[in-house]
Design a protein around this motif. Structure first.
Motif, PDB file in Angstrom:
ATOM      1  N   UNK A 371       0.847  -1.197   0.000  1.00 28.45           N
ATOM      2  CA  UNK A 371       0.000   0.000   0.000  1.00 28.45           C
ATOM      3  C   UNK A 371       0.881   1.245   0.000  1.00 28.45           C
ATOM      4  N   UNK A 372       0.269   2.368  -0.305  1.00 30.74           N
ATOM      5  CA  UNK A 372       0.945   3.650  -0.153  1.00 30.74           C
ATOM      6  C   UNK A 372      -0.095   4.687   0.241  1.00 30.74           C
ATOM      7  N   UNK A 373       0.391   5.794   0.782  1.00 31.43           N
ATOM      8  CA  UNK A 373      -0.495   6.856   1.268  1.00 31.43           C
ATOM      9  C   UNK A 373      -0.327   8.104   0.419  1.00 31.43           C
ATOM     10  N   UNK A 374      -1.450   8.721   0.081  1.00 32.48           N
ATOM     11  CA  UNK A 374      -1.434   9.982  -0.661  1.00 32.48           C
ATOM     12  C   UNK A 374      -2.128  11.054   0.163  1.00 32.48           C
ATOM     13  N   UNK A 375      -1.531  12.235   0.169  1.00 35.01           N
ATOM     14  CA  UNK A 375      -2.109  13.362   0.901  1.00 35.01           C
ATOM     15  C   UNK A 375      -2.776  14.326  -0.071  1.00 35.01           C
ATOM     16  N   UNK A 376      -3.929  14.856   0.313  1.00 33.28           N
ATOM     17  CA  UNK A 376      -4.583  15.891  -0.477  1.00 33.28           C
ATOM     18  C   UNK A 376      -3.914  17.209  -0.100  1.00 33.28           C
ATOM     19  N   UNK A 377      -2.908  17.599  -0.905  1.00 33.44           N
ATOM     20  CA  UNK A 377      -2.111  18.761  -0.508  1.00 33.44           C
ATOM     21  C   UNK A 377      -2.703  20.079  -0.986  1.00 33.44           C
ATOM     22  N   UNK A 378      -3.615  20.049  -1.971  1.00 33.99           N
ATOM     23  CA  UNK A 378      -4.330  21.275  -2.356  1.00 33.99           C
ATOM     24  C   UNK A 378      -5.778  20.946  -2.682  1.00 33.99           C
ATOM     25  N   UNK A 379      -6.637  21.909  -2.453  1.00 41.97           N
ATOM     26  CA  UNK A 379      -8.061  21.781  -2.798  1.00 41.97           C
ATOM     27  C   UNK A 379      -8.553  23.152  -3.234  1.00 41.97           C
ATOM     28  N   UNK A 380      -9.146  23.208  -4.427  1.00 50.14           N
ATOM     29  CA  UNK A 380      -9.710  24.469  -4.921  1.00 50.14           C
ATOM     30  C   UNK A 380     -11.112  24.208  -5.430  1.00 50.14           C
ATOM     31  N   UNK A 381     -12.023  25.118  -5.103  1.00 50.54           N
ATOM     32  CA  UNK A 381     -13.426  24.963  -5.477  1.00 50.54           C
ATOM     33  C   UNK A 381     -13.849  26.112  -6.375  1.00 50.54           C
ATOM     34  N   UNK A 382     -14.400  25.775  -7.547  1.00 54.97           N
ATOM     35  CA  UNK A 382     -14.897  26.774  -8.485  1.00 54.97           C
ATOM     36  C   UNK A 382     -16.319  26.461  -8.906  1.00 54.97           C
ATOM     37  N   UNK A 383     -16.826  27.248  -9.842  1.00 54.68           N
ATOM     38  CA  UNK A 383     -18.190  27.046 -10.304  1.00 54.68           C
ATOM     39  C   UNK A 383     -18.350  25.729 -11.048  1.00 54.68           C
ATOM     40  N   UNK A 384     -17.329  25.336 -11.797  1.00 49.59           N
ATOM     41  CA  UNK A 384     -17.455  24.163 -12.653  1.00 49.59           C
ATOM     42  C   UNK A 384     -16.957  22.871 -12.019  1.00 49.59           C
ATOM     43  N   UNK A 385     -16.055  22.981 -11.054  1.00 45.24           N
ATOM     44  CA  UNK A 385     -15.495  21.756 -10.483  1.00 45.24           C
ATOM     45  C   UNK A 385     -14.729  22.041  -9.206  1.00 45.24           C
ATOM     46  N   UNK A 386     -14.609  21.007  -8.392  1.00 45.67           N
ATOM     47  CA  UNK A 386     -13.703  21.014  -7.254  1.00 45.67           C
ATOM     48  C   UNK A 386     -12.474  20.190  -7.636  1.00 45.67           C
ATOM     49  N   UNK A 387     -11.297  20.762  -7.444  1.00 51.63           N
ATOM     50  CA  UNK A 387     -10.057  20.088  -7.853  1.00 51.63           C
ATOM     51  C   UNK A 387      -9.275  19.687  -6.618  1.00 51.63           C
ATOM     52  N   UNK A 388      -8.986  18.385  -6.502  1.00 49.64           N
ATOM     53  CA  UNK A 388      -8.152  17.851  -5.435  1.00 49.64           C
ATOM     54  C   UNK A 388      -6.850  17.349  -6.063  1.00 49.64           C
ATOM     55  N   UNK A 389      -5.748  17.549  -5.391  1.00 52.51           N
ATOM     56  CA  UNK A 389      -4.470  17.002  -5.880  1.00 52.51           C
ATOM     57  C   UNK A 389      -3.944  15.993  -4.875  1.00 52.51           C
ATOM     58  N   UNK A 390      -3.673  14.807  -5.368  1.00 52.18           N
ATOM     59  CA  UNK A 390      -3.185  13.705  -4.539  1.00 52.18           C
ATOM     60  C   UNK A 390      -1.669  13.624  -4.657  1.00 52.18           C
ATOM     61  N   UNK A 391      -0.993  13.779  -3.533  1.00 58.25           N
ATOM     62  CA  UNK A 391       0.463  13.746  -3.514  1.00 58.25           C
ATOM     63  C   UNK A 391       0.924  12.507  -2.748  1.00 58.25           C
ATOM     64  N   UNK A 392       1.467  11.483  -3.448  1.00 61.95           N
ATOM     65  CA  UNK A 392       1.897  10.260  -2.757  1.00 61.95           C
ATOM     66  C   UNK A 392       3.033  10.539  -1.787  1.00 61.95           C
TER      67      UNK A 392
END
Length: 478
Positions: A371-392
């Motif tokens: 297994x490995x762990x990924x951290x959600x290091x950024x989160x941005x919310x806009x009108x069209x989408x919410x963007x999460x970035x997974x950083x292993x």
């Protein structure tokens, strides 16, 4: 274009040094300080300088700037791996490495020509950014007494130069050696290198393995770099790193033949390393306490490195640049001494597109981590989408790590969620929660929990291995 500073040796005598400094100094200095013709006149210069701090300051500035700096700037390139540096970066602090993968192929079809005529076929372009991440300073102090003693013998000035400079450039040279070793340990212990298991004692068979993989690297393949792009390493670009003790078991003729090189060429491409399983963490302790430029080499990483015997690496793997080498000085009147500071800045990184193969003793593990762990290091919310970035996090040392590539699975497509290979997850409003899949070291992983827009920045997601693909099984004992 980056450049390397030429190696320059200090050939001038003390008399020459004193006269060159006088020739380039101010009119006041030239009037007060006599020209030196004989050995006996050296002491006269010292008497004048010791009595006039302003002139002494001019002398030391000229001495360091015109002579010592030449030696220091030359010496920083004299580490054992200097030929793998990419040079001196004149401007900027970020290098963009662009790799264009080979074009895809398809069959020729007259029937499909109409629909293909204006269809766009975008090239597979990858980019890696290497940022200046090493900024350190080496301080050295010169006291009035040091200046006075420099003029008591013919070689006194040269001795003072050596004393000042050696303390600086030896430190800089050693640190640069450690940075190369740091890159190798960090990348290999986390699976960037393609692992090959060899016998710890069958040296003849091991030489066959070296030749085999040296040959294989000359063919186009996606196997031997962590980005899995089609790349090739000509023999002229291959470098060999070997444990000093392990290398002693081989005859030079056997090794040069194993890599299909003559002895002279092979010795130029062979680099010994003192030990794969030790690192001078104490050297960088203060830097780690006060900045985030460097992480410690962990015991788990060194434990993995105990099994490493040799490494074949492409010359482009090391992305190491000098950004700055500069001397500055300050006279402290209250203490009657000069403080000199040698400042150096570097870009220390490796290319994910370059080939690297590591050879391990038989007992080395070759399975991908469970297994490995990924951290959600950024989160941005806009009108069209919410963007999460997974950083292993990839904090578990193991030889089968490497790049994590996330995939656009069927579930994500059906939910209208976009998953980018390097960890960006684009979730439209009201989209369903999904499980994200990823690949690493030939194994497939799936997130243990559903990922949706409700997850917060800083939270972590565990990915568990769900299958053992055929690609992973090929990494077997040779």
């Amino acid at each position: 274009m980056p450049r390397k500073i030429a190696v320059t040796n200090l050939q001038a005598s003390t008399i020459d040094i004193l006269n060159v400094i006088r020739q380039n100094a101010s009119a006041e200095y030239q009037q007060m300080v006599p020209k030196v013709e004989t050995e006996k006149e050296v002491c006269k210069v010292g008497d004048v300088l010791y009595g006039y701090p302003a002139l002494a300051n001019q002398f030391l500035n000229q001495l360091l700037n015109r002579i010592a700096l030449v030696r220091v700037r030359s010496a920083v390139f004299n580490n054992p791996y200097k030929d793998l540096k990419k040079g001196y970066l004149e401007y900027g602090e970020t290098i963009e490495e662009v790799f264009v993968n080979i074009a895809k192929v398809r069959e020729f079809s007259v029937e499909k020509a109409e629909e293909r005529e204006f269809k766009r076929t975008l090239p597979d372009v990858r980019a890696a950014f290497h940022i200046m991440n090493w900024q350190v300073q080496y301080p050295v102090t010169i006291q009035d007494e040091d200046l006075r003693l420099a003029f008591t013998s013919l070689n006194g000035v040269q001795d003072m130069i050596a004393r000042i400079v050696d303390s600086v450039y030896t430190a800089a040279e050693y640190d640069e050696f450690l940075l190369f070793k740091y890159l190798l340990i960090k990348s290999i212990s986390h699976g960037v290198a393609y692992p090959v298991v060899i016998s710890p004692t069958n040296y003849e068979n091991n030489a066959v393995n070296f030749r085999a993989f040296s040959n294989l690297l000359t063919f186009m393949s996606t196997e031997y770099n962590s980005a899995h792009v089609h790349n090739v390493s000509p023999r002229s670009d291959q470098y060999i790193f070997m444990d000093a003790m392990y290398n002693a078991q081989f005859d030079v003729s056997v090794l040069s033949a194993a890599f299909n090189m003559d002895k002279a060429d092979f010795m130029g491409r062979l680099h010994l390393i003192d030990s794969w399983s030790t690192f001078d963490n104490e050297r960088f302790e203060e830097i780690r306490k006060n900045s985030d430029m460097i992480d410690p080499i962990t015991d788990a990483e060194l434990e993995v490195m105990k099994n490493v015997k040799a490494v074949i690496v492409d010359a482009e793997f090391f992305q190491v640049y000098d950004n700055l080498n500069k001397f500055t000085e300050k006279y402290v009147a209250s203490g009657m001494y000069w403080n000199y500071f040698y400042n150096t800045r570097k870009t220390v990184s490796f290319s994910p597109f370059s080939n690297i193969v590591a050879f391990y003793a038989q007992e080395a593990p070759i399975e991908a981590p469970a297994s490995f762990t990924a951290e959600i290091d950024t989160k941005s919310t806009g009108e069209n989408a919410t963007v999460l970035t997974l950083n292993p996090q990839n904090d578990n040392a193991g030889i089968s790590g490497g790049d994590v590539l996330y995939s656009q699975g069927q579930a994500a497509t059906e939910a209208g969620v976009g998953v980018q290979p390097y960890g960006a997850v684009l979730m439209p409003p009201n989209s369903a929660a999904i499980k994200v899949t990823a690949t690493m070291a030939g194994a497939t992983y799936e997130s243990a929990v559903n990922i949706d827009s409700a997850l917060e920045q800083g939270s972590t997601v565990t990915f568990n291995k769900v299958a053992e693909p055929a690609a992973a099984k090929t990494r077997a004992k040779r």
